[in-house]
Design an enzyme around this catalytic site. Sequence first.
Site, PDB file in Angstrom:
ATOM      1  N   HIS A  80     -26.220  19.946  -8.425  1.00 50.86           N
ATOM      2  CA  HIS A  80     -27.014  20.808  -9.304  1.00 50.86           C
ATOM      3  C   HIS A  80     -28.307  21.246  -8.613  1.00 50.86           C
ATOM      4  O   HIS A  80     -29.390  21.145  -9.174  1.00 50.86           O
ATOM      5  CB  HIS A  80     -27.345  20.077 -10.609  1.00 50.86           C
ATOM      6  CG  HIS A  80     -26.157  19.734 -11.440  1.00 50.86           C
ATOM      7  ND1 HIS A  80     -26.203  18.820 -12.493  1.00 50.86           N
ATOM      8  CD2 HIS A  80     -24.880  20.183 -11.392  1.00 50.86           C
ATOM      9  CE1 HIS A  80     -25.012  18.722 -13.042  1.00 50.86           C
ATOM     10  NE2 HIS A  80     -24.192  19.538 -12.397  1.00 50.86           N
TER      11      HIS A  80
ATOM     12  N   MET B 200     -17.967  26.771  -6.712  1.00 51.82           N
ATOM     13  CA  MET B 200     -17.896  25.426  -7.280  1.00 51.82           C
ATOM     14  C   MET B 200     -17.270  25.422  -8.672  1.00 51.82           C
ATOM     15  O   MET B 200     -16.806  24.385  -9.153  1.00 51.82           O
ATOM     16  CB  MET B 200     -19.306  24.829  -7.341  1.00 51.82           C
ATOM     17  CG  MET B 200     -19.345  23.318  -7.426  1.00 51.82           C
ATOM     18  SD  MET B 200     -18.815  22.488  -5.907  1.00 51.82           S
ATOM     19  CE  MET B 200     -20.280  22.675  -4.885  1.00 51.82           C
TER      20      MET B 200
ATOM     21  N   ALA C 293     -19.205  21.174 -17.963  1.00 48.78           N
ATOM     22  CA  ALA C 293     -20.235  20.854 -18.958  1.00 48.78           C
ATOM     23  C   ALA C 293     -21.251  21.986 -19.058  1.00 48.78           C
ATOM     24  O   ALA C 293     -21.795  22.433 -18.044  1.00 48.78           O
ATOM     25  CB  ALA C 293     -20.928  19.542 -18.604  1.00 48.78           C
TER      26      ALA C 293
END
Length: 516
Positions: free
Chosen positions: A449, A122, A129
């Site tokens: 996430h 990914m 971030a």
Amino acid sequence: MSRYPESVDVAIVGSGPTGAAYARILSEQAPDAVVAMFEVGPSVSTPAGAHVKNIEDEALRQEAQRRSQGPAAEEATVRNPGAVTSGMRRARPGTYLLPEGYQVDGEDGLPVAAFSSNVGGMAAHWTGACPRPGGSERISFLTDLDELLGEADRLLGVTTDAFDRAPFTALVRERLAAAVDDGREEWARVQRMPLAVHRREDGRLVWSGSDIVLGDVTRQNPNFSLFDESLVTSVLTEDGRAAGVRVRDLRTGEQHDVHARFVVVAADALRTPQVLWASGIRPDALGRTLNDQAQVVYAARIKDAAEVAAASGAGAPSLGTDEVIDGPLSEQSGVSWVPFTDDKPFHGQIMQLDASPVPLAGDDPVVPGSIVGLGLFCAKDLQWDDRVEFSADEVDSYGMPAMTIHYRLTDRDHEILDAARAEIVELAKAVGEPIGDRPFTMPLGASLHYQGTTRMGETDDGRSVCSPDSQVWDVPGLFVAGNGVIPTATACNPTLTSVALAVRGALHIARTLASV
């Protein structure tokens, strides 16, 4: 003849940033160790594992994304990031969705649970971030957490100044700070978002993927090998200890055993427990305490943008030719961070957009950088029964045990979501004029996430899968890596933390190799 070695010192399953961190630390700290990395997907970039945003040719970039979509390579994806809010079950470029088993009747599930199959994982497609965890997001039993996070910053190439020249970024931070900073500790105040991106001498941005984590020291290490299109179907054990991996060459279909003194499974938060389960390694906590970050998004317009720019003497920015590449960050973008706190358990990622994710009213020209996208990620109320289960009979497109997601939002989760919706409206008002009647709540799984499925614990109390060094309890020599290892409920982007935990595990292996 097999393209794989018969034996290595360390076998790494997965080429995302945490697997790459193991390879990098071992190349630095134990350069004589023979390390082999296995990735189920193809290499889609040069160097291997690079972020697709660094591919300048649009056609080549889209082809790299298509090839990352594994069994769904020919399926349509959502090119407009805002379209994810429509409820459409369609993956973003470079990813593919769990085709079934994503929601059980009567549960919330993770309808857009997604994967990438490519060298770099990914990290070839992410926004980069890298905020640090704060408050209860932090892992209290790791006294060296800050040092590890610093190492993760180094490996990922984290900076905070890459977008300083973007228009209105200081103004956005100033307005956000005025709305939220009062009473917050310094670490929790509005600030620049740490990003895994740097600017080259010629001015172009370079986004970090696994290639940056690997670095030249790993690529030039003669004892390191990377094998793509290689599916690890199980971890081999002997006398209860990790002894290697069984790998299927997806180019030929042939199966091979590669013996290893240490095995690191860094396949992602859903496929890492899948590999362990397929190997007969099934501690009680495996796949459990699955958590995602529910996400609320909104947008605002800095209506006085041109006037602000004129008053500063800079004038309104020109439109130029800068491009948004399958995401909201471009040369016209700035990224601000509103950190998580225990009182407000959500993490704010505030990005200027070149185009709004919702329709704009009227025909007024949009000043670049004046549309601000706001996103709040919410920390999950951790539950033991939120989990991924694996079938003993059904298989997925790779022939691995099929997954079923069990996932519910609790009353506490709904309270946090309601608070986030109210908060994001206030943040939008602070920045400018909100766009649209109300914020969107993204489909569950949209954050990408996923955490907790191979969670770390201070002691082997049955509620965790691995030790503080990421070694699986009761299976010496087997390590797990990735977001699944994080044991706390986080709202911030988890990659920096998971790389930090990988550093700790890699240092443990390096010390062990040096002692024998």
